[in-house]
Design a protein around this motif. Structure first.
Motif, PDB file in Angstrom:
ATOM      1  N   ARG A 233       2.817  12.678  33.579  1.00 30.01           N
ATOM      2  CA  ARG A 233       1.527  13.366  33.602  1.00 30.01           C
ATOM      3  C   ARG A 233       1.351  14.152  32.310  1.00 30.01           C
ATOM      4  O   ARG A 233       2.277  14.801  31.824  1.00 30.01           O
ATOM      5  CB  ARG A 233       1.438  14.351  34.777  1.00 30.01           C
ATOM      6  CG  ARG A 233       1.177  13.725  36.142  1.00 30.01           C
ATOM      7  CD  ARG A 233      -0.251  13.204  36.250  1.00 30.01           C
ATOM      8  NE  ARG A 233      -0.610  12.835  37.604  1.00 30.01           N
ATOM      9  CZ  ARG A 233      -0.287  11.706  38.194  1.00 30.01           C
ATOM     10  NH1 ARG A 233       0.454  10.820  37.540  1.00 30.01           N
ATOM     11  NH2 ARG A 233      -0.683  11.433  39.424  1.00 30.01           N
TER      12      ARG A 233
ATOM     13  N   PRO B 248      -0.739  17.290  31.050  1.00 35.29           N
ATOM     14  CA  PRO B 248      -1.584  18.366  31.581  1.00 35.29           C
ATOM     15  C   PRO B 248      -2.982  18.389  30.967  1.00 35.29           C
ATOM     16  O   PRO B 248      -3.969  18.586  31.663  1.00 35.29           O
ATOM     17  CB  PRO B 248      -0.803  19.636  31.234  1.00 35.29           C
ATOM     18  CG  PRO B 248       0.609  19.191  31.076  1.00 35.29           C
ATOM     19  CD  PRO B 248       0.535  17.803  30.515  1.00 35.29           C
ATOM     20  N   LEU B 249      -3.049  18.157  29.645  1.00 35.48           N
ATOM     21  CA  LEU B 249      -4.333  18.095  28.942  1.00 35.48           C
ATOM     22  C   LEU B 249      -4.136  17.229  27.705  1.00 35.48           C
ATOM     23  O   LEU B 249      -3.301  17.542  26.857  1.00 35.48           O
ATOM     24  CB  LEU B 249      -4.810  19.490  28.521  1.00 35.48           C
ATOM     25  CG  LEU B 249      -6.193  19.557  27.880  1.00 35.48           C
ATOM     26  CD1 LEU B 249      -7.285  19.290  28.920  1.00 35.48           C
ATOM     27  CD2 LEU B 249      -6.430  20.911  27.224  1.00 35.48           C
ATOM     28  N   VAL B 250      -4.877  16.138  27.604  1.00 34.58           N
ATOM     29  CA  VAL B 250      -4.722  15.237  26.461  1.00 34.58           C
ATOM     30  C   VAL B 250      -5.244  15.922  25.203  1.00 34.58           C
ATOM     31  O   VAL B 250      -6.416  16.301  25.130  1.00 34.58           O
ATOM     32  CB  VAL B 250      -5.451  13.899  26.699  1.00 34.58           C
ATOM     33  CG1 VAL B 250      -5.341  13.008  25.463  1.00 34.58           C
ATOM     34  CG2 VAL B 250      -4.876  13.180  27.916  1.00 34.58           C
ATOM     35  N   SER B 251      -4.369  16.068  24.213  1.00 34.36           N
ATOM     36  CA  SER B 251      -4.726  16.802  23.003  1.00 34.36           C
ATOM     37  C   SER B 251      -4.672  15.945  21.748  1.00 34.36           C
ATOM     38  O   SER B 251      -5.119  16.374  20.684  1.00 34.36           O
ATOM     39  CB  SER B 251      -3.775  17.997  22.823  1.00 34.36           C
ATOM     40  OG  SER B 251      -2.422  17.572  22.858  1.00 34.36           O
TER      41      SER B 251
ATOM     42  N   GLU C 255      -9.091  15.775  25.941  1.00 33.07           N
ATOM     43  CA  GLU C 255      -9.560  16.920  26.708  1.00 33.07           C
ATOM     44  C   GLU C 255      -9.581  16.668  28.221  1.00 33.07           C
ATOM     45  O   GLU C 255      -9.983  17.550  28.976  1.00 33.07           O
ATOM     46  CB  GLU C 255     -10.954  17.388  26.247  1.00 33.07           C
ATOM     47  CG  GLU C 255     -10.953  18.124  24.920  1.00 33.07           C
ATOM     48  CD  GLU C 255     -10.202  19.450  24.993  1.00 33.07           C
ATOM     49  OE1 GLU C 255     -10.585  20.333  25.776  1.00 33.07           O
ATOM     50  OE2 GLU C 255      -9.189  19.586  24.284  1.00 33.07           O
ATOM     51  N   GLN C 256      -9.143  15.515  28.674  1.00 33.08           N
ATOM     52  CA  GLN C 256      -9.078  15.293  30.120  1.00 33.08           C
ATOM     53  C   GLN C 256      -7.793  15.904  30.675  1.00 33.08           C
ATOM     54  O   GLN C 256      -6.731  15.754  30.080  1.00 33.08           O
ATOM     55  CB  GLN C 256      -9.146  13.800  30.450  1.00 33.08           C
ATOM     56  CG  GLN C 256     -10.503  13.178  30.198  1.00 33.08           C
ATOM     57  CD  GLN C 256     -10.619  11.775  30.769  1.00 33.08           C
ATOM     58  OE1 GLN C 256      -9.882  11.392  31.674  1.00 33.08           O
ATOM     59  NE2 GLN C 256     -11.547  11.002  30.235  1.00 33.08           N
ATOM     60  N   PRO C 257      -7.858  16.578  31.833  1.00 30.68           N
ATOM     61  CA  PRO C 257      -6.677  17.217  32.409  1.00 30.68           C
ATOM     62  C   PRO C 257      -5.950  16.302  33.397  1.00 30.68           C
ATOM     63  O   PRO C 257      -6.536  15.365  33.946  1.00 30.68           O
ATOM     64  CB  PRO C 257      -7.274  18.426  33.140  1.00 30.68           C
ATOM     65  CG  PRO C 257      -8.623  17.939  33.582  1.00 30.68           C
ATOM     66  CD  PRO C 257      -9.101  16.984  32.510  1.00 30.68           C
ATOM     67  N   ASN C 258      -4.661  16.587  33.611  1.00 25.97           N
ATOM     68  CA  ASN C 258      -3.848  15.923  34.631  1.00 25.97           C
ATOM     69  C   ASN C 258      -3.959  14.403  34.540  1.00 25.97           C
ATOM     70  O   ASN C 258      -4.262  13.705  35.510  1.00 25.97           O
ATOM     71  CB  ASN C 258      -4.252  16.400  36.029  1.00 25.97           C
ATOM     72  CG  ASN C 258      -3.241  15.982  37.089  1.00 25.97           C
ATOM     73  OD1 ASN C 258      -2.047  15.870  36.814  1.00 25.97           O
ATOM     74  ND2 ASN C 258      -3.719  15.750  38.295  1.00 25.97           N
TER      75      ASN C 258
END
Length: 231
Positions: free
Chosen positions: A141, A143-146, A200-203
């Motif tokens: 997983r 947590p936040l795509v950066s 910017e998508q989480p999880n």
């Protein structure tokens, strides 16, 4: 009159030695610049055009080593970079993708979802017959795509017997990369694969899938997975 003209000429040569602006601001037009130079003639702050006419910001330490600057990539896009005293980039955005970070690269923890023969190899394996239809072998997983890219390193292919395997990397169920190992064992990096769509998508779920044909054991030894910059 001659004395007044003389004093005015001296003031012009001396420049502005001190100023206070209470309201409003200072506007520089037509590629003007702001520069701060220390007592050793080193430029510490520069805001304005570079030698190619591109607007940049540059902040340096005492002695001239960079702290922060904006730079123009060969593709024409600008990026910012934060550096250490040796001018190594510690953090920056991605000029190629235009979104997300380039540095630092961030690890994506992955967890094994299968059981293979115990103690035979120094890397994870699975029997080829267990993945004759595609199965998910690893999951993680973010947590936040950066970052705009994802990359893996591992041991893939034929651990024993004679088998061929196709691996697929999914991000939130969407394939972003695939590779096949036809026989021989290999230790390789796979990617980088594009995941710009997930910035910017989480999880976010990361899944490594595999399907094999043949006999014996398949090496599926994922050793590392990370978010990274565009190549």
């Amino acid at each position: 009159m001659k004395l007044e003209r003389g004093l005015e000429a001296v003031r012009k040569l001396a420049g502005l030695t001190s100023a206070i602006i209470r309201r409003g601001g200072l506007t520089l037009l037509d590629d003007s610049f702001i520069k701060v130079v220390d007592d050793r003639n080193t430029t510490i702050v520069y805001i304005g055009p570079d030698v190619d006419g591109k607007q940049i910001v540059r902040l340096r330490r005492e002695g001239g080593a960079d702290v922060l600057y904006t730079y123009t990539h060969p593709n024409g896009n600008q990026f910012w970079a934060l550096t250490d005293r040796a001018n190594r980039i510690l953090a920056s955005d991605d000029a190629v993708a235009g979104v997300g970070l380039a540095r630092p690269w961030l690890a994506v923890p992955m967890h094994k979802l299968f059981t293979g023969p115990p103690g035979v190899h120094q890397y994870a394996t699975v029997d080829a017959s267990a993945i004759s239809t595609e199965k998910q072998l690893w999951e993680g997983r973010i947590p936040l795509v950066s970052h705009p890219r994802i990359e893996l390193y591992g041991v893939w292919g034929q651990a024993s017997g004679a088998n061929n395997t196709t691996f697929r990397l999914l991000v939130n169920g969407t394939q972003v990369g695939t590779w096949s190992v036809n026989g021989a064992l290999q230790n390789t990096t796979q990617g980088p694969f594009d995941m710009t769509a997930f910035i910017e998508q989480p999880n976010v779920q990361v899944s490594l899938m595999a399907r094999a044909s043949g006999t014996g054991e398949v090496a599926a030894g994922l050793l590392g997975c990370w978010q990274r910059q565009s190549p």
